[in-house]
Design an enzyme around this catalytic site. Structure first.
Site, PDB file in Angstrom:
ATOM      1  N   ASP A  18       3.739  -1.708  -7.036  1.00 29.72           N
ATOM      2  CA  ASP A  18       2.654  -1.059  -6.413  1.00 29.72           C
ATOM      3  C   ASP A  18       1.308  -1.999  -6.435  1.00 29.72           C
ATOM      4  O   ASP A  18       1.187  -2.705  -7.723  1.00 29.72           O
ATOM      5  CB  ASP A  18       2.217   0.189  -6.781  1.00 29.72           C
ATOM      6  CG  ASP A  18       1.231   1.069  -6.168  1.00 29.72           C
ATOM      7  OD1 ASP A  18       1.090   0.735  -4.812  1.00 29.72           O
ATOM      8  OD2 ASP A  18       0.674   1.867  -6.638  1.00 29.72           O
ATOM      9  N   HIS A  35       1.431  -8.170   0.604  1.00 26.33           N
ATOM     10  CA  HIS A  35       2.722  -7.881   0.654  1.00 26.33           C
ATOM     11  C   HIS A  35       3.359  -9.240   0.705  1.00 26.33           C
ATOM     12  O   HIS A  35       4.516  -9.496   0.226  1.00 26.33           O
ATOM     13  CB  HIS A  35       2.973  -7.202   1.967  1.00 26.33           C
ATOM     14  CG  HIS A  35       2.324  -5.563   2.018  1.00 26.33           C
ATOM     15  ND1 HIS A  35       2.557  -4.958   0.908  1.00 26.33           N
ATOM     16  CD2 HIS A  35       1.697  -5.157   2.821  1.00 26.33           C
ATOM     17  CE1 HIS A  35       1.995  -3.743   1.197  1.00 26.33           C
ATOM     18  NE2 HIS A  35       1.345  -3.794   2.258  1.00 26.33           N
ATOM     19  N   LEU A 128      24.978  -9.387 -11.178  1.00 28.33           N
ATOM     20  CA  LEU A 128      23.667  -8.825 -11.109  1.00 28.33           C
ATOM     21  C   LEU A 128      23.349  -7.863  -9.823  1.00 28.33           C
ATOM     22  O   LEU A 128      23.219  -8.341  -8.736  1.00 28.33           O
ATOM     23  CB  LEU A 128      22.416  -9.845 -11.323  1.00 28.33           C
ATOM     24  CG  LEU A 128      21.106  -9.298 -11.055  1.00 28.33           C
ATOM     25  CD1 LEU A 128      20.714  -8.318 -12.107  1.00 28.33           C
ATOM     26  CD2 LEU A 128      20.130 -10.617 -11.184  1.00 28.33           C
TER      27      LEU A 128
HETATM   28  C1  IPE Z   1       5.016   3.756  -3.738  1.00 27.24           C
HETATM   29  O1  IPE Z   1       3.589   3.162  -3.548  1.00 27.24           O
HETATM   30  C2  IPE Z   1       6.099   3.244  -2.741  1.00 27.24           C
HETATM   31  C3  IPE Z   1       6.167   1.978  -3.059  1.00 27.24           C
HETATM   32  C4  IPE Z   1       5.920   0.876  -4.018  1.00 27.24           C
HETATM   33  C5  IPE Z   1       7.249   1.088  -2.118  1.00 27.24           C
HETATM   34  P1  IPE Z   1       2.693   3.882  -2.700  1.00 27.24           P
HETATM   35  O2  IPE Z   1       1.392   3.176  -2.727  1.00 27.24           O
HETATM   36  O3  IPE Z   1       3.117   4.198  -1.240  1.00 27.24           O
HETATM   37  O4  IPE Z   1       2.321   5.549  -3.301  1.00 27.24           O
HETATM   38  P2  IPE Z   1       1.141   6.460  -3.439  1.00 27.24           P
HETATM   39  O5  IPE Z   1       0.876   6.614  -1.749  1.00 27.24           O
HETATM   40  O6  IPE Z   1       0.094   5.801  -3.964  1.00 27.24           O
HETATM   41  O7  IPE Z   1       1.401   7.319  -4.135  1.00 27.24           O
HETATM   42  C1  IPE Z   2       3.036  -1.507  -2.583  1.00 29.37           C
HETATM   43  O1  IPE Z   2       1.521  -1.815  -2.692  1.00 29.37           O
HETATM   44  C2  IPE Z   2       4.043  -2.062  -1.450  1.00 29.37           C
HETATM   45  C3  IPE Z   2       3.947  -0.810  -0.547  1.00 29.37           C
HETATM   46  C4  IPE Z   2       4.144   0.441  -0.614  1.00 29.37           C
HETATM   47  C5  IPE Z   2       4.904  -1.463   0.615  1.00 29.37           C
HETATM   48  P1  IPE Z   2       0.593  -0.998  -1.840  1.00 29.37           P
HETATM   49  O2  IPE Z   2       0.434  -1.644  -0.458  1.00 29.37           O
HETATM   50  O3  IPE Z   2       0.820   0.497  -2.018  1.00 29.37           O
HETATM   51  O4  IPE Z   2      -0.689  -1.789  -2.375  1.00 29.37           O
HETATM   52  P2  IPE Z   2      -2.060  -0.641  -3.030  1.00 29.37           P
HETATM   53  O5  IPE Z   2      -1.525   0.364  -4.048  1.00 29.37           O
HETATM   54  O6  IPE Z   2      -2.461  -0.159  -1.555  1.00 29.37           O
HETATM   55  O7  IPE Z   2      -2.832  -1.531  -3.656  1.00 29.37           O
HETATM   56 MG    MG Z   3       0.090   1.783  -3.491  1.00 26.75          MG
END
Ligand code: IPE
Ligand code: IPE
Ligand code: MG
Length: 231
Positions: A18, A35, A128
């Site tokens: 995240d 990303h 792995l």
């Molecule tokens: C969780 O992150 C999903 C992934 C890392 C793929 P999100 O950014 O979607 O989670 P919330 O919305 O903050 O809970």
């Molecule tokens: C996690 O990073 C990746 C996915 C959920 C695909 P985010 O896109 O949620 O990044 P933040 O949390 O908005 O910074």
């Molecule tokens: Mg996020």
């Protein structure tokens, strides 16, 4: 180069990757850029986990709820996923990775599903295991397992039945779940499997995750006293 080696207490690490969007915004860049950099980080972290002796790595790449995001962002993530799939066989060979995908793949086009199945089969001899959770939701996974059991005619089920029908049936539950990006929640990740996992939350935004940050999570894990309900 790895300066530590894990033992049998730490066989499976799962990452909630995240913070990509915030990492990009901090740099005045679009979320999609986060990303793209985050996908490079993912490859580096997986390699390092292999180097330190982890047997199973799971990464949360896209949740069943992430479809709520703007179309442009969803398309960018799916594009990165397809690009990864195109080069995944070579990378799996290079780093001895057995690729597996967790989640409901019925949403993906036929050619993508065929490729996912093929990658799982053709890398199965590697030690792995790398689980990529994509269109994954912990609730969806449990419902899917129960429906599979109903379809088999079961009228009463055990915990083992459910475990054996989850997307993770091939691997042990996670010993350690690491979430980057400063939020302290599961966001529908591995709900069933996390029953006795240790949790590690850090402020590092995913694209900044590196070997040292993995070492810190592993070191924190070894400070924990796991009791599994015993004394
Ligand atoms: C969780 O992150 C999903 C992934 C890392 C793929 P999100 O950014 O979607 O989670 P919330 O919305 O903050 O809970
Ligand atoms: C996690 O990073 C990746 C996915 C959920 C695909 P985010 O896109 O949620 O990044 P933040 O949390 O908005 O910074
Ligand atoms: Mg996020």
């Amino acid at each position: 180069m790895a300066n530590m080696q894990v033992d049998e207490r730490l066989q499976h690490i799962a990452f909630i990757m995240d913070g990509n969007g915030r990492w990009a915004k901090k740099r005045g860049m679009p979320r999609e850029y986060g990303h793209s950099v985050g996908s490079k980080t993912f490859e580096r972290v997986v390699r390092y986990c292999g180097d330190i002796g982890i047997r199973t790595v799971t990464v949360y790449a896209f949740s069943t709820e992430n479809w709520k995001r703007p179309e442009k962002e969803v398309q960018a993530i799916m594009g990165i996923f397809r690009e990864y799939l195109a080069t995944a066989l070579k990378k799996a060979e290079d780093y001895c990775i057995h690729l597996m995908f967790l989640g409901d793949r019925s949403v993906f086009p036929e050619n993508v599903r065929v490729l996912m199945d093929r990658l799982e089969r053709e890398t199965a001899h590697h030690p792995l295991t790398l689980n990529i959770a994509i269109n994954y939701g912990g609730r969806d996974e449990i419902v899917h397992a129960v429906n599979t059991l109903i379809a088999q005619g079961k009228t009463e089920i055990t915990e083992e039945d459910i475990s054996a029908n989850l997307y993770t049936a091939h691997c042990p539950p996670p010993d350690l779940i690491v979430r980057t990006g400063a939020e302290q929640r599961l966001s529908n990740f591995l709900l069933w499997q996390a029953a006795y996992a240790e949790f590690y939350f850090c402020d590092t935004l995913w694209p900044d995750m590196d070997e040292e940050a993995v070492d810190a999570a592993v070191a924190a894990f070894y400070e924990r006293k796991r009791r599994f309900g015993g004394v």
